[in-house]
Design an enzyme around this catalytic site. Structure first.
Site, PDB file in Angstrom:
ATOM      1  N   PRO A   7      43.675  51.412  39.101  1.00 15.71           N
ATOM      2  CA  PRO A   7      43.015  50.695  38.047  1.00 15.71           C
ATOM      3  C   PRO A   7      43.032  49.281  38.583  1.00 15.71           C
ATOM      4  O   PRO A   7      44.047  48.566  38.875  1.00 15.71           O
ATOM      5  CB  PRO A   7      43.919  50.682  36.839  1.00 15.71           C
ATOM      6  N   GLU A   8      41.789  48.614  38.323  1.00 18.49           N
ATOM      7  CA  GLU A   8      41.857  47.315  38.434  1.00 18.49           C
ATOM      8  C   GLU A   8      40.885  46.631  36.981  1.00 18.49           C
ATOM      9  O   GLU A   8      41.186  47.473  36.072  1.00 18.49           O
ATOM     10  CB  GLU A   8      40.707  46.959  39.808  1.00 18.49           C
ATOM     11  N   LYS A  67      45.078  42.294  35.662  1.00 20.25           N
ATOM     12  CA  LYS A  67      45.315  43.867  35.562  1.00 20.25           C
ATOM     13  C   LYS A  67      46.537  43.996  34.581  1.00 20.25           C
ATOM     14  O   LYS A  67      46.958  45.170  34.614  1.00 20.25           O
ATOM     15  CB  LYS A  67      45.683  44.122  37.017  1.00 20.25           C
ATOM     16  N   ARG A 102      44.184  45.908  54.274  1.00 21.10           N
ATOM     17  CA  ARG A 102      43.765  46.956  53.311  1.00 21.10           C
ATOM     18  C   ARG A 102      42.568  47.620  54.175  1.00 21.10           C
ATOM     19  O   ARG A 102      41.694  46.936  54.928  1.00 21.10           O
ATOM     20  CB  ARG A 102      43.191  46.494  52.209  1.00 21.10           C
TER      21      ARG A 102
END
Length: 271
Positions: A2-3, A61, A259
């Site tokens: 979830p962003e 967030k 990442r």
DNA sequence: CACTCTACCTGTGCGC
DNA sequence: TGCGCACAGGTAGAGT
């Protein structure tokens, strides 16, 4: 994961599904996984039992639930971060608890606000003011305007991928939308912010704004092979080895800023 | 000061 | 088939 768009969708789902959610009283609090709660669990349970919710806000967030405790005059805030795999939703009170249910609040009218989280990274806090959390965050990535964004950008000279993931620069962008908006902007993730010309800075802002706005409208991202509730089509994230939708070049994946980073080498030239 | 590494977690998907 | 293991990623805090 979830962003901003997914968290915004959680907020909207709560208030759309149950327009009277703000105003509801908590009858009972059940903690199944104490480590999901920051601070003493007993205090969390005690304060929220009998409390009334008044509003829900989002910054980046994080979700903020304002409530007044049962015999207190001033407001307190329940702050929630879903981290990687957290899900927050309203269910019927008799809805069976799942293996990964971490806690739930039994509300009036046989409703329950439930938090499920397989990876158990998600956390909930009780604080006096959202500022205790948002103080460390930059402006919300969707709330920030063109001029404010360019001002923020002017103070930085860092790799774009690193910058976008930094919640103290702007809050709400995670790995998926960082890659997506850089693709839309036609900017390589290793480009340094200070080297962007006027046109590129404008593209960075407009791409960020468009991607996030459209993803909110779509209720979040749709990722091949990954469960996501939304329908926003990703152009590069997890599409390595597949053809770019603009130019048919192969989408490339490499490790940047620690990442997995996905981009089109043709549409997002390195220099 | 600025960057990198690690802990926190567990489901998934790979190689052997 | 089954086992072990790297990997995914947001954030805080430690380390270089």
């Amino acid at each position: 994961m979830p962003e901003l768009p997914e968290v915004e969708s959680v907020l909207r789902a709560l208030t759309d599904l149950d327009p009277s959610f703000p105003g509801r009283r908590v009858r009972e609090v059940r903690i199944l996984r104490p480590s999901a709660v920051d601070g003493p669990v007993e205090q969390f349970v005690k304060e929220l039992t009998g409390a009334v919710f008044h509003e829900i806000l989002r910054h980046g967030k994080y979700l903020f639930f304002r409530f007044t405790a049962h015999c207190a005059t001033s407001s307190r805030w329940m702050v929630l971060h879903l981290r990687m795999t957290g899900r927050l939703f309203l269910v019927q009170a008799n809805h069976a608890v799942q293996r990964h249910t971490r806690f739930y609040l039994l509300l009036e009218d046989e409703l329950a606000l439930r938090f499920d989280d397989p990876r158990a990274f998600g956390r909930v806090w009780l604080v006096d003011s959202p500022k205790e959390v948002t103080g460390r965050l930059g402006p919300d990535a969707l709330a920030i305007g063109h001029d404010g964004f360019l001002r923020q950008l002017a103070q930085q000279n860092r790799q774009l991928k690193l910058l976008l993931l930094d919640q103290s620069f702007v809050a709400g962008i995670g790995n998926i939308y960082a890659d997506e908006l850089l693709f839309r902007a036609g900017l390589h993730p290793l480009r340094v912010s200070g080297s962007l010309n006027h046109n590129e800075r404008e593209r960075l802002f407009s791409s960020m704004h468009e991607v996030l706005t459209q993803a909110v409208q779509a209720k979040g991202a749709n990722i091949d092979g990954v469960f996501e509730a939304g329908s926003f089509p990703v152009a590069v994230y997890k599409r390595n080895g597949q053809p770019c939708r603009n130019c048919s070049s192969m989408i490339h994946k490499e490790r940047i800023a620690g990442r997995g980073t996905h981009y089109c080498p043709a549409c997002q030239p390195a220099v």
